[in-house]
Design a protein around this motif. Structure first.
Motif, PDB file in Angstrom:
ATOM      1  N   SER A 224       0.838  -1.191   0.000  1.00  0.00           N
ATOM      2  CA  SER A 224       0.000   0.000   0.000  1.00  0.00           C
ATOM      3  C   SER A 224       0.877   1.246   0.000  1.00  0.00           C
ATOM      4  O   SER A 224       1.909   1.294   0.656  1.00  0.00           O
ATOM      5  N   GLN A 225       0.433   2.240  -0.723  1.00  0.00           N
ATOM      6  CA  GLN A 225       1.110   3.532  -0.716  1.00  0.00           C
ATOM      7  C   GLN A 225       0.436   4.453   0.307  1.00  0.00           C
ATOM      8  O   GLN A 225       0.779   5.621   0.414  1.00  0.00           O
ATOM      9  N   GLU A 226      -0.520   3.927   1.061  1.00  0.00           N
ATOM     10  CA  GLU A 226      -1.269   4.695   2.050  1.00  0.00           C
ATOM     11  C   GLU A 226      -0.547   4.746   3.390  1.00  0.00           C
ATOM     12  O   GLU A 226      -1.165   4.626   4.443  1.00  0.00           O
ATOM     13  N   VAL A 227       0.749   4.911   3.378  1.00  0.00           N
ATOM     14  CA  VAL A 227       1.514   4.911   4.622  1.00  0.00           C
ATOM     15  C   VAL A 227       1.554   6.284   5.272  1.00  0.00           C
ATOM     16  O   VAL A 227       2.042   6.419   6.387  1.00  0.00           O
ATOM     17  N   GLU A 228       1.026   7.299   4.615  1.00  0.00           N
ATOM     18  CA  GLU A 228       1.079   8.651   5.179  1.00  0.00           C
ATOM     19  C   GLU A 228       0.161   8.798   6.392  1.00  0.00           C
ATOM     20  O   GLU A 228       0.409   9.618   7.252  1.00  0.00           O
TER      21      GLU A 228
ATOM     22  N   ILE B  55       5.978  -0.540   7.576  1.00  0.00           N
ATOM     23  CA  ILE B  55       4.756  -1.324   7.787  1.00  0.00           C
ATOM     24  C   ILE B  55       3.618  -0.338   8.022  1.00  0.00           C
ATOM     25  O   ILE B  55       3.676   0.482   8.938  1.00  0.00           O
ATOM     26  N   CYS B  56       2.582  -0.411   7.188  1.00  0.00           N
ATOM     27  CA  CYS B  56       1.449   0.505   7.319  1.00  0.00           C
ATOM     28  C   CYS B  56       0.645   0.177   8.584  1.00  0.00           C
ATOM     29  O   CYS B  56       0.778  -0.908   9.167  1.00  0.00           O
ATOM     30  N   GLY B  57      -0.187   1.108   8.982  1.00  0.00           N
ATOM     31  CA  GLY B  57      -1.009   0.927  10.180  1.00  0.00           C
ATOM     32  C   GLY B  57      -1.927  -0.274  10.085  1.00  0.00           C
ATOM     33  O   GLY B  57      -2.137  -0.996  11.070  1.00  0.00           O
ATOM     34  N   LEU B  58      -2.488  -0.520   8.923  1.00  0.00           N
ATOM     35  CA  LEU B  58      -3.386  -1.664   8.735  1.00  0.00           C
ATOM     36  C   LEU B  58      -2.659  -2.987   8.943  1.00  0.00           C
ATOM     37  O   LEU B  58      -3.159  -3.890   9.615  1.00  0.00           O
ATOM     38  N   CYS B  59      -1.445  -3.104   8.406  1.00  0.00           N
ATOM     39  CA  CYS B  59      -0.668  -4.339   8.595  1.00  0.00           C
ATOM     40  C   CYS B  59      -0.204  -4.485  10.039  1.00  0.00           C
ATOM     41  O   CYS B  59      -0.160  -5.602  10.563  1.00  0.00           O
TER      42      CYS B  59
END
Length: 184
Positions: free
Chosen positions: A117-121, A141-145
Motif C-alpha cells: 500500500s502507498q497509504e503509509v502517510e 509497515i502501514c497501520g493496517l498491517c
C-alpha cells in the motif's frame, strides 16, 4: 532479497543475508534519527548499552501518524531476543508466517513492505536494523498491517509487549502498539 538469496526465503536465509549485508551497509538516514536528539539513537532503551560504539546489532522503531513521530525507540539485539523469547510459540509462528507470506523487499520507504500500500502517510512504522552508525536493513509497515500483526498475538505476547511499553515508556497507553519485535 530474492536475487541475493535466490527464490523464497526463510529465517535461516534471512540470518545469512543479514550477516553479509554489512559490506553493503549505508549510513543511517536522518528519518531514523531520534526526533528528540536530532541524532542517531545512542542507547538501548532497555539496558542502556551504547549502540554507536558497540559491535552489536540493534533495532530502531519509529511509529508515525501522518508525518509526526508518536513513538520511537532503539533496542539492542540481546534485549530484542530476550523480549521475543517471552512471546508465545503460537505468536512467534503466526508472526513469522505472516511476514514470510507477505514481505516484499523494496527500498521505497513510502510503501508498505507487507501489503505494498502507498497509504503509509496516515500511520506507519519504520523498522530498521543497524550496526554502529550503519543501516543494514529497513522496512515500512502501514497501520493496517500493524493492526493485522497485533491481531495474531496471543494474550501472553500482548502482556509481554504491554509490560515492555510500561517498563520503558511509563505513561504511554498500551493501545499505542508498535510493531511486534521479531525473533531473528
Amino acid at each position: 532479497m530474492q536475487d541475493e538469496i535466490g527464490g523464497d526465503f526463510n529465517f535461516e536465509d534471512f540470518q545469512y543475508f543479514l550477516s553479509h549485508m554489512e559490506r553493503e551497509a549505508k549510513p543511517i538516514p536522518q528519518i531514523l534519527y531520534s526526533v528528540y536528539s536530532g541524532a542517531p539513537f545512542s542507547n538501548c532503551v532497555s539496558c542502556e548499552r551504547h549502540l554507536q560504539e558497540s559491535p552489536i546489532l540493534y533495532q530502531v522503531q519509529k511509529v508515525f501518524r501522518k508525518k509526526r513521530v508518536i513513538f520511537e525507540y532503539s533496542l539492542c539485539f540481546e534485549c530484542q531476543q530476550g523480549l521475543a523469547k517471552e512471546y508465545s510459540q503460537e505468536s512467534t509462528e503466526k508472526l513469522q508466517n505472516f511476514f514470510l507470506e507477505n514481505y516484499v523487499m523494496t527500498e521505497d520507504m513510502h510503501e508498505c513492505h507487507l501489503c505494498q500500500s502507498q497509504e503509509v502517510e496516515k500511520e506507519h512504522t519504520l523498522l530498521a536494523l543497524c550496526l554502529g552508525e550503519k543501516l543494514l536493513f529497513s522496512s515500512t509497515i502501514c497501520g493496517l498491517c500493524t493492526e493485522k500483526m497485533q491481531g495474531l498475538l496471543s494474550e501472553q505476547t500482548r502482556k509481554t509487549m504491554g509490560d515492555f511499553i510500561q517498563e520503558n515508556f511509563p505513561g504511554v497507553p498500551e493501545e499505542l502498539a508498535p510493531a511486534p519485535v521479531f525473533k531473528i
